[in-house]
Design an enzyme around this catalytic site. Structure first.
Site, short mmCIF file in Angstrom:
data_model
loop_
_atom_site.label_atom_id
_atom_site.label_comp_id
_atom_site.label_asym_id
_atom_site.label_seq_id
_atom_site.Cartn_x
_atom_site.Cartn_y
_atom_site.Cartn_z
N SER A 73 0.79 -1.24 0.00
CA SER A 73 0.00 0.00 0.00
C SER A 73 0.81 1.28 0.00
O SER A 73 0.25 2.35 -0.23
CB SER A 73 -0.90 0.03 1.23
OG SER A 73 -2.17 -0.41 0.89
N LYS A 76 0.46 3.42 -2.88
CA LYS A 76 -0.70 4.29 -3.07
C LYS A 76 -0.33 5.77 -3.01
O LYS A 76 -0.89 6.61 -3.71
CB LYS A 76 -1.76 3.99 -2.00
CG LYS A 76 -2.39 2.61 -2.18
CD LYS A 76 -3.28 2.24 -1.01
CE LYS A 76 -3.93 0.89 -1.27
NZ LYS A 76 -4.56 0.31 -0.09
N TYR A 198 -2.59 -2.46 -10.77
CA TYR A 198 -2.63 -2.20 -9.32
C TYR A 198 -1.85 -3.30 -8.57
O TYR A 198 -1.04 -3.01 -7.68
CB TYR A 198 -4.09 -2.13 -8.86
CG TYR A 198 -4.26 -2.12 -7.36
CD1 TYR A 198 -3.94 -0.98 -6.61
CD2 TYR A 198 -4.69 -3.26 -6.68
CE1 TYR A 198 -4.08 -0.98 -5.23
CE2 TYR A 198 -4.82 -3.26 -5.30
CZ TYR A 198 -4.51 -2.12 -4.58
OH TYR A 198 -4.62 -2.13 -3.21
N TYR A 250 -4.10 3.31 7.69
CA TYR A 250 -5.34 2.54 7.73
C TYR A 250 -6.32 3.17 8.73
O TYR A 250 -6.29 4.39 8.93
CB TYR A 250 -5.06 1.06 8.08
CG TYR A 250 -4.10 0.40 7.12
CD1 TYR A 250 -4.37 0.37 5.76
CD2 TYR A 250 -2.93 -0.19 7.56
CE1 TYR A 250 -3.50 -0.25 4.87
CE2 TYR A 250 -2.06 -0.81 6.67
CZ TYR A 250 -2.35 -0.82 5.33
OH TYR A 250 -1.49 -1.41 4.45
N VAL A 268 0.89 -3.79 3.80
CA VAL A 268 0.76 -5.11 4.43
C VAL A 268 1.99 -6.00 4.22
O VAL A 268 2.07 -7.09 4.77
CB VAL A 268 -0.52 -5.86 4.00
CG1 VAL A 268 -1.77 -5.14 4.49
CG2 VAL A 268 -0.57 -6.09 2.50
N1 GLU Z 1 -2.11 -5.29 -2.60
C1 GLU Z 1 -2.75 -5.17 -1.34
C2 GLU Z 1 -4.26 -5.25 -1.51
O1 GLU Z 1 -4.76 -4.69 -2.42
C3 GLU Z 1 -2.34 -3.89 -0.70
C4 GLU Z 1 -2.92 -3.76 0.66
C5 GLU Z 1 -2.11 -2.98 1.63
O2 GLU Z 1 -0.88 -2.97 1.68
O3 GLU Z 1 -2.80 -2.34 2.43
O4 GLU Z 1 -4.96 -5.86 -0.76
#
Ligand code: GLU
Length: 324
Positions: A73, A76, A198, A250, A268
């Protein structure tokens, strides 16, 4: 003591504190590596790294700082920057807002009133931002993302193919979010390709040192501390820092802002990057996660360093901030 000697002494003190923390927190085995992406569960859970990079390019490295893991994430934040640079704020805000949700990162929730994803740090927003990556077909769009990473890292990144494949095979919740956004006209009708992109951007391999370099670049008005390249425009870093502070951790973002007070993003894969504007980037890698999806040791490191070095953004003195 000259100003430079004082700086060196402070850095040495910081490095020593990081080493002590690493030693003290190594026995902490609370939490579990993510397993909803099966390949992530194969990581060695004991790995633990702390890294920092200053805006003038000094590196501090403790533990497994050279070990690679998937960025997840944390991508992002970078993709949001790319979208803002490519399309401008207005275009992006039509599709993705900036409101923290208080829901989990993979919640199937949209901003119904504005018909957009809630913010770019949850999966819905990140998928909507990924839809905005330009290029004709998957390969060209992967290349666009890769070259963005290359500017941040100062080298071409590798993608962990096994993790990419594992996400593709099991990412049905993300598929549900994406198709919901397609049905509402938020993203375009090339959903499988956008999801594939993604998953690819989440599967990029980085080290704790890389994450700290990314943090230092954003902290340095978007200029990479070593290559000198303007990786992302200065006005965009303001937006990145804002969403990192309000939505980066989060559904723990509020508590984090209160107790740590450093704009940050976690993934994660076990990484957390914190950005100290004008000072540098701080990163931790440790794959055991708590219920929010944040690295357990990572939280402890940030909490303790923020306290000890008065790093909270709103700390009245902020002694680490250099006069600009
Ligand atoms: N590729 C993970 C997902 O889409 C990223 C989630 C994360 O790191 O929060 O679930």
């Amino acid at each position: 003591m000259t100003e430079d000697a004082e700086r060196q002494a402070r850095l040495a003190w910081f490095e020593q504190t990081c080493s002590n923390l690493h030693e003290r927190l190594s026995p902490l085995t609370e939490g579990k590596p993510a397993s909803y992406i099966p390949e992530l569960a194969t990581v060695d859970p004991d790995r633990f790294a702390i890294a920092a990079v200053t805006t003038d390019g000094e590196h501090i490295q403790v533990g497994d700082h050279g070990d690679a893991f998937t960025i997840q994430s944390i991508s992002k934040l970078l993709l949001y920057g790319l979208a803002l640079e490519t399309h401008g704020r207005e275009h992006v805000l039509e599709r993705v807002g900036v409101a923290p949700t208080g829901d989990s990162f993979n919640a199937i929730v949209l901003d119904d009133e504005m018909n957009r994803a809630p913010n770019p740090m949850v999966n819905a927003g990140a998928i909507a931002v990924t839809d905005l990556v330009v290029g004709d077909g998957l390969d060209e769009r992967v290349e666009e993302v890769r070259s963005m990473y290359e500017r941040y890292l100062g080298r071409r990144p590798e993608i962990d193919r096994a993790v990419w494949e594992s996400e593709r095979a099991t990412g049905n919740r993300n598929r549900a979010i994406a198709y919901l956004m397609l049905s509402r006209g938020i993203i375009r009708d090339r959903v499988e390709e956008t999801l594939d992109l993604y998953f690819a951007q989440c599967s990029v391999l980085v080290t704790a040192d890389d994450l700290a370099t990314i943090g230092a670049t954003i902290a340095n008005h978007g200029v990479h501390p070593e290559t000198g390249e303007q990786v992302v425009r200065s006005e965009v870093t303001r937006d990145l820092l804002t969403v990192a502070l309000t939505c980066g951790m989060y559904d723990y973002a509020g508590e984090w802002a209160f107790s740590v007070g450093i704009p940050a993003k976690s993934g994660v894969g076990g990484g957390i990057v914190g950005i100290l504007p004008g000072v540098g980037g701080l990163a931790v890698f440790s794959p055991r996660l708590d219920g929010h999806g944040n690295s357990v040791r990572g939280l402890r490191v940030f909490e303790e360093l923020s306290q000890e070095f008065e790093m909270h953004l709103f700390h009245p003195d902020r002694p680490w901030r250099r006069a600009d």
